[in-house]
Design an enzyme around this catalytic site. Structure first.
Site, PDB file in Angstrom:
ATOM      1  N   ARG A 119      31.799 -58.115 -19.677  1.00 36.80           N
ATOM      2  CA  ARG A 119      30.506 -58.476 -19.138  1.00 36.80           C
ATOM      3  C   ARG A 119      30.376 -58.036 -17.820  1.00 36.80           C
ATOM      4  O   ARG A 119      30.653 -58.431 -16.669  1.00 36.80           O
ATOM      5  CB  ARG A 119      30.562 -59.815 -18.716  1.00 36.80           C
ATOM      6  CG  ARG A 119      30.574 -61.042 -20.301  1.00 36.80           C
ATOM      7  CD  ARG A 119      29.877 -60.578 -21.245  1.00 36.80           C
ATOM      8  NE  ARG A 119      28.477 -61.123 -21.355  1.00 36.80           N
ATOM      9  CZ  ARG A 119      28.001 -62.291 -21.980  1.00 36.80           C
ATOM     10  NH1 ARG A 119      28.863 -63.010 -22.318  1.00 36.80           N
ATOM     11  NH2 ARG A 119      26.770 -62.432 -21.850  1.00 36.80           N
ATOM     12  N   GLN A 124      26.591 -53.499 -19.318  1.00 35.72           N
ATOM     13  CA  GLN A 124      25.351 -54.182 -19.331  1.00 35.72           C
ATOM     14  C   GLN A 124      24.243 -53.824 -20.498  1.00 35.72           C
ATOM     15  O   GLN A 124      23.801 -54.575 -21.046  1.00 35.72           O
ATOM     16  CB  GLN A 124      24.772 -54.150 -17.911  1.00 35.72           C
ATOM     17  CG  GLN A 124      24.154 -55.704 -17.637  1.00 35.72           C
ATOM     18  CD  GLN A 124      23.859 -55.854 -16.166  1.00 35.72           C
ATOM     19  OE1 GLN A 124      24.235 -54.912 -15.439  1.00 35.72           O
ATOM     20  NE2 GLN A 124      23.753 -57.016 -15.695  1.00 35.72           N
ATOM     21  N   ASP A 127      25.181 -54.938 -23.688  1.00 39.99           N
ATOM     22  CA  ASP A 127      25.644 -56.443 -23.880  1.00 39.99           C
ATOM     23  C   ASP A 127      24.794 -57.195 -24.947  1.00 39.99           C
ATOM     24  O   ASP A 127      23.718 -57.658 -24.885  1.00 39.99           O
ATOM     25  CB  ASP A 127      25.118 -56.936 -22.538  1.00 39.99           C
ATOM     26  CG  ASP A 127      26.045 -58.479 -22.251  1.00 39.99           C
ATOM     27  OD1 ASP A 127      26.452 -58.757 -23.607  1.00 39.99           O
ATOM     28  OD2 ASP A 127      26.200 -58.888 -21.294  1.00 39.99           O
ATOM     29  N   SER A 130      24.442 -60.962 -24.431  1.00 43.49           N
ATOM     30  CA  SER A 130      23.419 -61.269 -23.498  1.00 43.49           C
ATOM     31  C   SER A 130      22.052 -61.172 -23.904  1.00 43.49           C
ATOM     32  O   SER A 130      21.027 -62.000 -23.999  1.00 43.49           O
ATOM     33  CB  SER A 130      23.399 -60.331 -22.273  1.00 43.49           C
ATOM     34  OG  SER A 130      24.511 -60.929 -21.491  1.00 43.49           O
ATOM     35  N   TYR A 225      32.960 -66.605 -16.946  1.00 39.25           N
ATOM     36  CA  TYR A 225      33.045 -67.809 -18.174  1.00 39.25           C
ATOM     37  C   TYR A 225      33.304 -68.865 -17.539  1.00 39.25           C
ATOM     38  O   TYR A 225      34.245 -69.134 -16.637  1.00 39.25           O
ATOM     39  CB  TYR A 225      33.588 -67.236 -19.234  1.00 39.25           C
ATOM     40  CG  TYR A 225      32.943 -66.102 -20.054  1.00 39.25           C
ATOM     41  CD1 TYR A 225      31.695 -66.384 -20.787  1.00 39.25           C
ATOM     42  CD2 TYR A 225      33.401 -65.084 -20.266  1.00 39.25           C
ATOM     43  CE1 TYR A 225      31.047 -65.576 -21.697  1.00 39.25           C
ATOM     44  CE2 TYR A 225      32.966 -63.700 -21.107  1.00 39.25           C
ATOM     45  CZ  TYR A 225      31.683 -64.362 -21.634  1.00 39.25           C
ATOM     46  OH  TYR A 225      31.165 -63.094 -22.551  1.00 39.25           O
TER      47      TYR A 225
HETATM   48  P1  NAD Z   1      28.584 -68.908 -22.652  1.00 38.69           P
HETATM   49  O1  NAD Z   1      27.661 -68.654 -23.697  1.00 38.69           O
HETATM   50  O2  NAD Z   1      30.070 -68.582 -22.754  1.00 38.69           O
HETATM   51  O3  NAD Z   1      28.525 -70.353 -21.967  1.00 38.69           O
HETATM   52  C1  NAD Z   1      27.243 -70.587 -21.655  1.00 38.69           C
HETATM   53  C2  NAD Z   1      27.257 -71.750 -20.212  1.00 38.69           C
HETATM   54  O4  NAD Z   1      27.958 -72.733 -20.587  1.00 38.69           O
HETATM   55  C3  NAD Z   1      27.922 -70.964 -19.229  1.00 38.69           C
HETATM   56  O5  NAD Z   1      27.078 -70.882 -18.215  1.00 38.69           O
HETATM   57  C4  NAD Z   1      29.379 -71.943 -19.058  1.00 38.69           C
HETATM   58  O6  NAD Z   1      29.580 -71.986 -17.430  1.00 38.69           O
HETATM   59  C5  NAD Z   1      28.573 -73.250 -19.599  1.00 38.69           C
HETATM   60  N1  NAD Z   1      29.519 -74.219 -19.760  1.00 38.69           N
HETATM   61  C6  NAD Z   1      30.818 -74.153 -20.215  1.00 38.69           C
HETATM   62  N2  NAD Z   1      31.410 -75.283 -20.176  1.00 38.69           N
HETATM   63  C7  NAD Z   1      30.387 -76.286 -19.707  1.00 38.69           C
HETATM   64  C8  NAD Z   1      30.270 -77.639 -19.678  1.00 38.69           C
HETATM   65  N3  NAD Z   1      31.371 -78.459 -19.949  1.00 38.69           N
HETATM   66  N4  NAD Z   1      29.251 -78.381 -18.987  1.00 38.69           N
HETATM   67  C9  NAD Z   1      28.094 -77.558 -18.739  1.00 38.69           C
HETATM   68  N5  NAD Z   1      28.290 -76.150 -18.873  1.00 38.69           N
HETATM   69  C10 NAD Z   1      29.247 -75.505 -19.466  1.00 38.69           C
HETATM   70  O7  NAD Z   1      28.368 -67.810 -21.462  1.00 38.69           O
HETATM   71  P2  NAD Z   1      27.267 -66.627 -21.323  1.00 38.69           P
HETATM   72  O8  NAD Z   1      25.827 -67.220 -21.059  1.00 38.69           O
HETATM   73  O9  NAD Z   1      27.449 -65.555 -22.359  1.00 38.69           O
HETATM   74  O10 NAD Z   1      27.492 -66.116 -19.993  1.00 38.69           O
HETATM   75  C11 NAD Z   1      28.254 -66.513 -18.896  1.00 38.69           C
HETATM   76  C12 NAD Z   1      28.200 -65.844 -17.760  1.00 38.69           C
HETATM   77  O11 NAD Z   1      28.810 -64.570 -17.942  1.00 38.69           O
HETATM   78  C13 NAD Z   1      26.982 -65.338 -17.373  1.00 38.69           C
HETATM   79  O12 NAD Z   1      26.206 -66.515 -16.554  1.00 38.69           O
HETATM   80  C14 NAD Z   1      27.322 -64.481 -16.071  1.00 38.69           C
HETATM   81  O13 NAD Z   1      27.770 -64.829 -14.914  1.00 38.69           O
HETATM   82  C15 NAD Z   1      28.255 -63.682 -16.864  1.00 38.69           C
HETATM   83  N6  NAD Z   1      27.659 -62.410 -17.557  1.00 38.69           N
HETATM   84  C16 NAD Z   1      27.836 -61.186 -16.760  1.00 38.69           C
HETATM   85  C17 NAD Z   1      27.192 -60.140 -17.504  1.00 38.69           C
HETATM   86  C18 NAD Z   1      27.415 -58.774 -16.718  1.00 38.69           C
HETATM   87  O14 NAD Z   1      27.816 -58.552 -15.841  1.00 38.69           O
HETATM   88  N7  NAD Z   1      27.031 -57.807 -17.378  1.00 38.69           N
HETATM   89  C19 NAD Z   1      26.461 -60.082 -18.424  1.00 38.69           C
HETATM   90  C20 NAD Z   1      26.281 -61.476 -18.945  1.00 38.69           C
HETATM   91  C21 NAD Z   1      26.860 -62.596 -18.741  1.00 38.69           C
END
Ligand code: NAD
Length: 366
Positions: A119, A124, A127, A130, A225
């Site tokens: 990520r 990006q 991705d 996302s 994550y």
């Molecule tokens: P994901 O699908 O793994 O998880 C979804 C959400 O669930 C996350 O925000 C996580 O913190 C939350 N979560 C986990 N356990 C939990 C709990 N017990 N209670 C409440 N919430 C909980 O994650 P995702 O949406 O694929 O991505 C997570 C993060 O990755 C993004 O928010 C961002 O910071 C990062 N990201 C970065 C890029 C990039 O830089 N290119 C792109 C996408 C995502």
């Protein structure tokens, strides 16, 4: 370079759409499409032929392609059909051990698993996770609104004024943030929660209230994550979520921890105390579920509460999802094969993290 596209059996997505094929053909690629590969996402064979792709059988894709693109459907029995020199690209969830992963390793298939894409800023534009999460977050709210028996916005009518629907969103990653934004646009009053306190400002900037539980463990090395939480934190979080959920009209959950079972956030007792007519959408149902009573790929009703378990809501937006996926793949191909098969940038994070055989070879050596 011959690029073949397999038809998805379980999903509505297709790996290439005509617009992207035009770009690839202009760059000297030949494109083979399995018969009716795009039908479920509204791209007919004739639309592919119009831009210069050739419609062929599934077995021809296996025998004649240098690069095979798929969304995520490939049978274990089909793996030996893939040419040893060819590259298979798709979403295969090889982060967890599976029969498919074993088949790839046994057959020495060159597999790029886009589920393992870092990520990072440079990745990006490729991705997939996302893009799909964003579609799913949007669709979860639309689905909830459709199943909810009231208005989302505050409404003043001749028959009286109704307050906005109370929407609670658990997990404010990509899907959750999109769900918050969509629910706000529909006029709902939104509260959201995530273990990563770093998302508080993003949640607030979308016009939602951030539910705070003190004491979450975060790990900067986890690549953005979440990580698993302590028992004490889990209990505190459960109680606060329970109290908020029983007052909500709509609950949408999207909490995940990569390669682990999804955290259980909505307990049976919560569902039992929720208002009849309210709706719960569990987007983590495929990985164990955030909701104790949800069933994956099912819509059920318990005490008047509608509970929908669906981790692949993007499938309900196949045309848009395929368009995004094809763009992600195009960017991935441009990065990985810009200097042909001899010039694959193995040292780059994008290639080294996603190319299965390299990783397995490295881990065997170590
Ligand atoms: P994901 O699908 O793994 O998880 C979804 C959400 O669930 C996350 O925000 C996580 O913190 C939350 N979560 C986990 N356990 C939990 C709990 N017990 N209670 C409440 N919430 C909980 O994650 P995702 O949406 O694929 O991505 C997570 C993060 O990755 C993004 O928010 C961002 O910071 C990062 N990201 C970065 C890029 C990039 O830089 N290119 C792109 C996408 C995502």
């Amino acid at each position: 370079m011959v690029i073949g596209v397999l038809k998805s059996k379980n999903d509505t997505l297709v790996a290439l759409v005509p617009k992207v094929i035009t770009k690839l053909i202009n760059e000297e690629a030949q494109i083979l499409i399995e018969t009716e590969a795009g039908l479920k996402s509204n791209y007919k064979d004739s639309a592919y032929e119009e831009v210069g792709a050739k419609i062929v059988s599934r077995s021809e894709i296996f025998s004649d392609s240098d690069i095979i693109l798929t969304f995520s459907d490939i049978e274990v029995e089909e793996v030996p059909l893939i040419n040893k020199e060819a590259y298979l690209i798709g979403k295969f969830n090889t982060g967890i051990d599976s029969e498919l992963k074993t088949a790839f390793i046994t057959n020495e298939t060159n597999v790029f698993d886009l589920d393992l894409l870092p990520r990072s800023t440079i990745a990006q534009s490729m991705d997939v996770l996302s893009a799909l999460a964003s579609l799913s977050g949007y669709k979860a709210v639309v689905l909830a609104a459709d199943n909810y028996s009231g208005y989302f916005p505050m409404m003043t009518t001749s028959a009286g004024t109704v307050p906005p629907a109370k929407v609670m969103i658990l997990g404010a990653g990509v899907a959750g943030l999109q769900a918050i934004a969509t629910a706000r646009r529909l006029g709902g009053s939104v509260e959201a929660f995530d273990v990563r306190s770093s998302v508080k400002e993003e949640v607030q900037s979308l016009g939602a209230r951030f539910i705070e539980v003190e004491g979450a463990q975060e790990d900067t090395k986890a690549g953005g994550y979440a990580i698993e939480q302590s028992e004490e934190y889990i209990q505190k979080q459960k109680e606060l979520i329970h109290q908020t959920a029983i007052k909500a009209d709509v609950v949408i959950t999207s909490a995940n921890i990569p390669n682990k079972k999804a955290p259980l956030l909505i307990e049976k007792r919560t569902i039992e105390q929720m208002k009849p007519g309210s709706v719960v959408i569990d987007m983590a149902s495929a990985t164990g579920g955030n909701v104790e009573l949800s069933e994956n790929n099912k819509s059920i009703e318990i005490n008047g509460v509608r509970i929908i378990g669906d981790s692949r809501l993007f499938n309900q937006m196949g045309t848009q999802a395929s368009h995004f996926y094809a763009n992600n793949l195009y960017n991935f191909l441009k990065f990985t094969f810009k200097d042909g098969f001899a010039g694959i940038p193995y040292e780059s994070e994008i290639v080294s993290k996603t190319l299965l055989q390299i990783k397995e070879k490295i881990s065997t050596v170590n």
